[in-house]
Design a protein around this motif. Structure first.
Motif, PDB file in Angstrom:
ATOM      1  N   MET A   1      37.879   0.297  19.964  1.00  0.00           N
ATOM      2  CA  MET A   1      36.495  -0.025  19.631  1.00  0.00           C
ATOM      3  C   MET A   1      35.656   1.241  19.621  1.00  0.00           C
ATOM      4  O   MET A   1      35.950   2.217  20.307  1.00  0.00           O
ATOM      5  N   LYS A   2      34.588   1.231  18.836  1.00  0.00           N
ATOM      6  CA  LYS A   2      33.719   2.394  18.761  1.00  0.00           C
ATOM      7  C   LYS A   2      33.025   2.634  20.107  1.00  0.00           C
ATOM      8  O   LYS A   2      32.607   1.687  20.765  1.00  0.00           O
ATOM      9  N   PRO A   3      32.885   3.895  20.502  1.00  0.00           N
ATOM     10  CA  PRO A   3      32.186   4.164  21.766  1.00  0.00           C
ATOM     11  C   PRO A   3      30.688   3.956  21.626  1.00  0.00           C
ATOM     12  O   PRO A   3      30.094   4.317  20.609  1.00  0.00           O
ATOM     13  N   ILE A   4      30.078   3.350  22.647  1.00  0.00           N
ATOM     14  CA  ILE A   4      28.625   3.240  22.689  1.00  0.00           C
ATOM     15  C   ILE A   4      28.038   4.458  23.384  1.00  0.00           C
ATOM     16  O   ILE A   4      26.928   4.895  23.088  1.00  0.00           O
ATOM     17  N   LEU A   5      28.816   5.025  24.315  1.00  0.00           N
ATOM     18  CA  LEU A   5      28.412   6.248  25.019  1.00  0.00           C
ATOM     19  C   LEU A   5      29.551   7.246  24.992  1.00  0.00           C
ATOM     20  O   LEU A   5      30.714   6.879  25.220  1.00  0.00           O
ATOM     21  N   ALA A  25      33.476  17.373  32.501  1.00  0.00           N
ATOM     22  CA  ALA A  25      33.735  15.929  32.553  1.00  0.00           C
ATOM     23  C   ALA A  25      33.541  15.306  31.173  1.00  0.00           C
ATOM     24  O   ALA A  25      32.495  15.482  30.544  1.00  0.00           O
ATOM     25  N   THR A  26      34.544  14.577  30.725  1.00  0.00           N
ATOM     26  CA  THR A  26      34.503  13.913  29.425  1.00  0.00           C
ATOM     27  C   THR A  26      34.876  12.450  29.594  1.00  0.00           C
ATOM     28  O   THR A  26      35.885  12.132  30.231  1.00  0.00           O
ATOM     29  N   MET A  27      34.061  11.561  29.025  1.00  0.00           N
ATOM     30  CA  MET A  27      34.313  10.132  29.130  1.00  0.00           C
ATOM     31  C   MET A  27      33.749   9.415  27.916  1.00  0.00           C
ATOM     32  O   MET A  27      32.670   9.758  27.430  1.00  0.00           O
ATOM     33  N   SER A  28      34.486   8.432  27.425  1.00  0.00           N
ATOM     34  CA  SER A  28      34.038   7.608  26.312  1.00  0.00           C
ATOM     35  C   SER A  28      33.960   6.161  26.782  1.00  0.00           C
ATOM     36  O   SER A  28      34.914   5.653  27.382  1.00  0.00           O
ATOM     37  N   VAL A  29      32.837   5.508  26.529  1.00  0.00           N
ATOM     38  CA  VAL A  29      32.614   4.131  26.956  1.00  0.00           C
ATOM     39  C   VAL A  29      32.622   3.229  25.721  1.00  0.00           C
ATOM     40  O   VAL A  29      31.695   3.276  24.915  1.00  0.00           O
ATOM     41  N   PRO A  30      33.670   2.414  25.538  1.00  0.00           N
ATOM     42  CA  PRO A  30      33.731   1.552  24.355  1.00  0.00           C
ATOM     43  C   PRO A  30      32.671   0.455  24.398  1.00  0.00           C
ATOM     44  O   PRO A  30      32.376  -0.104  25.457  1.00  0.00           O
ATOM     45  N   ALA A 189      29.455 -11.500  26.995  1.00  0.00           N
ATOM     46  CA  ALA A 189      29.582 -12.524  25.949  1.00  0.00           C
ATOM     47  C   ALA A 189      28.583 -12.288  24.819  1.00  0.00           C
ATOM     48  O   ALA A 189      28.827 -12.701  23.677  1.00  0.00           O
ATOM     49  N   ASP A 190      27.481 -11.614  25.135  1.00  0.00           N
ATOM     50  CA  ASP A 190      26.473 -11.271  24.120  1.00  0.00           C
ATOM     51  C   ASP A 190      26.773  -9.943  23.436  1.00  0.00           C
ATOM     52  O   ASP A 190      25.934  -9.422  22.692  1.00  0.00           O
ATOM     53  N   GLY A 191      27.948  -9.374  23.711  1.00  0.00           N
ATOM     54  CA  GLY A 191      28.346  -8.130  23.055  1.00  0.00           C
ATOM     55  C   GLY A 191      27.875  -6.866  23.735  1.00  0.00           C
ATOM     56  O   GLY A 191      27.963  -5.779  23.162  1.00  0.00           O
ATOM     57  N   LYS A 192      27.365  -7.010  24.963  1.00  0.00           N
ATOM     58  CA  LYS A 192      26.867  -5.832  25.669  1.00  0.00           C
ATOM     59  C   LYS A 192      27.980  -5.185  26.490  1.00  0.00           C
ATOM     60  O   LYS A 192      29.097  -5.720  26.569  1.00  0.00           O
ATOM     61  N   THR A 193      27.691  -4.057  27.063  1.00  0.00           N
ATOM     62  CA  THR A 193      28.684  -3.248  27.763  1.00  0.00           C
ATOM     63  C   THR A 193      28.286  -3.124  29.224  1.00  0.00           C
ATOM     64  O   THR A 193      27.107  -2.938  29.524  1.00  0.00           O
ATOM     65  N   VAL A 194      29.260  -3.223  30.126  1.00  0.00           N
ATOM     66  CA  VAL A 194      28.997  -3.054  31.550  1.00  0.00           C
ATOM     67  C   VAL A 194      29.886  -1.940  32.094  1.00  0.00           C
ATOM     68  O   VAL A 194      31.114  -2.008  31.983  1.00  0.00           O
ATOM     69  N   LEU A 195      29.254  -0.935  32.672  1.00  0.00           N
ATOM     70  CA  LEU A 195      29.950   0.177  33.331  1.00  0.00           C
ATOM     71  C   LEU A 195      29.613   0.105  34.809  1.00  0.00           C
ATOM     72  O   LEU A 195      28.442   0.184  35.186  1.00  0.00           O
ATOM     73  N   ASP A 209      38.348  -3.832  31.625  1.00  0.00           N
ATOM     74  CA  ASP A 209      39.184  -3.600  30.441  1.00  0.00           C
ATOM     75  C   ASP A 209      39.682  -2.158  30.424  1.00  0.00           C
ATOM     76  O   ASP A 209      40.753  -1.870  29.903  1.00  0.00           O
ATOM     77  N   LEU A 210      38.862  -1.274  30.981  1.00  0.00           N
ATOM     78  CA  LEU A 210      39.169   0.158  31.008  1.00  0.00           C
ATOM     79  C   LEU A 210      38.785   0.700  32.372  1.00  0.00           C
ATOM     80  O   LEU A 210      37.717   0.378  32.898  1.00  0.00           O
TER      81      LEU A 210
END
Length: 233
Positions: A1-5, A25-30, A189-195, A209-210
């Protein structure tokens, strides 16, 4: 999936410190995923999260949101903080208004929303967090679990695309923890992201998931829970 961050080669050293909190530090948040950030105390988890919505600015490296670089001017930061909400480990760090209602209202009013829209958002966030009976309560008179839910409601009232939670479930009782995760699932469920940063590896393994693993100011691994926990190193 495309990263949001996307956080790329971040370096940050706090004033007066010799050892950097983040070092390359490198990180990708889908987008749309449950992401658990794990690592020992001092590994850089909170520092990298504070870079996600511009509270901290990298001394080296770059941050991108939805594919666009963060420029750190006033308008860019305002939009970033509307889209990326953060809940601190200690809710007392972000509760400052006299009442619960005023505290939740602060973000929407700061966005320039009118009174009617602000009231609607406050009510919706309070209902989601189960705190409608607390709206007129002074913030200093709340329990720790109530403070955590009020802090979360204040962020949700901004309608963020990404929710960042820094160790908010670690001190909560099982009932309250279940309520917080139910809220997370509604957002997802609304398509948002939780980190979420957590020391609880059981939560990381069964919820995320990650999983991104930090050590010494770097992200040393980022993969599915099965692969992370299959790697002894």
């Amino acid at each position: 999936m495309k990263p949001i961050l996307e956080l790329v080669n971040l370096y940050y050293c706090y004033p007066g410190q010799q050892t950097p909190a983040l070092a390359d530090a490198t990180m990708s948040v889908p987008a749309g995923c449950r992401v658990a950030l794990v690592g020992r105390n001092g590994s850089g988890k909170t520092t990298i999260m504070l870079h996600c919505n511009g509270i901290l600015r990298p001394q080296k490296g770059s941050v991108r949101f939805a594919g666009q670089p963060i420029t750190y001017d006033r308008n860019c930061l305002r939009e970033l903080r509307r889209r990326v909400g953060i809940i601190f480990q200690n809710p007392d760090d972000q509760l400052f208004s006299a009442s619960v209602c005023q505290d939740i209202s602060f973000g929407p009013l700061n966005l320039g929303l009118n009174e009617h829209e602000t009231e609607s958002r406050v009510q919706a966030a309070a209902e989601m967090c189960g705190i409608t009976d607390l709206l007129e309560r002074p913030t200093h008179a709340l329990s720790s679990g109530q403070k955590a839910r009020v802090a979360l409601a204040g962020v949700l009232a901004m309608d963020p695309l990404v929710l960042i939670a820094d160790e908010i479930v670690g001190t909560l009782d099982p009932w309250m923890r279940k309520q917080i995760f139910a809220i997370f699932e509604r957002l997802l469920a609304d398509g948002k992201t939780v980190l979420m940063a957590t020391h609880d590896l059981g939560i990381a393994r069964h919820w995320a998931d990650l999983i991104a693993v930090m050590d010494g100011g770097r992200v040393i691994a980022a993969d599915s829970p099965d692969r992370i926990f299959a790697d002894d190193a």
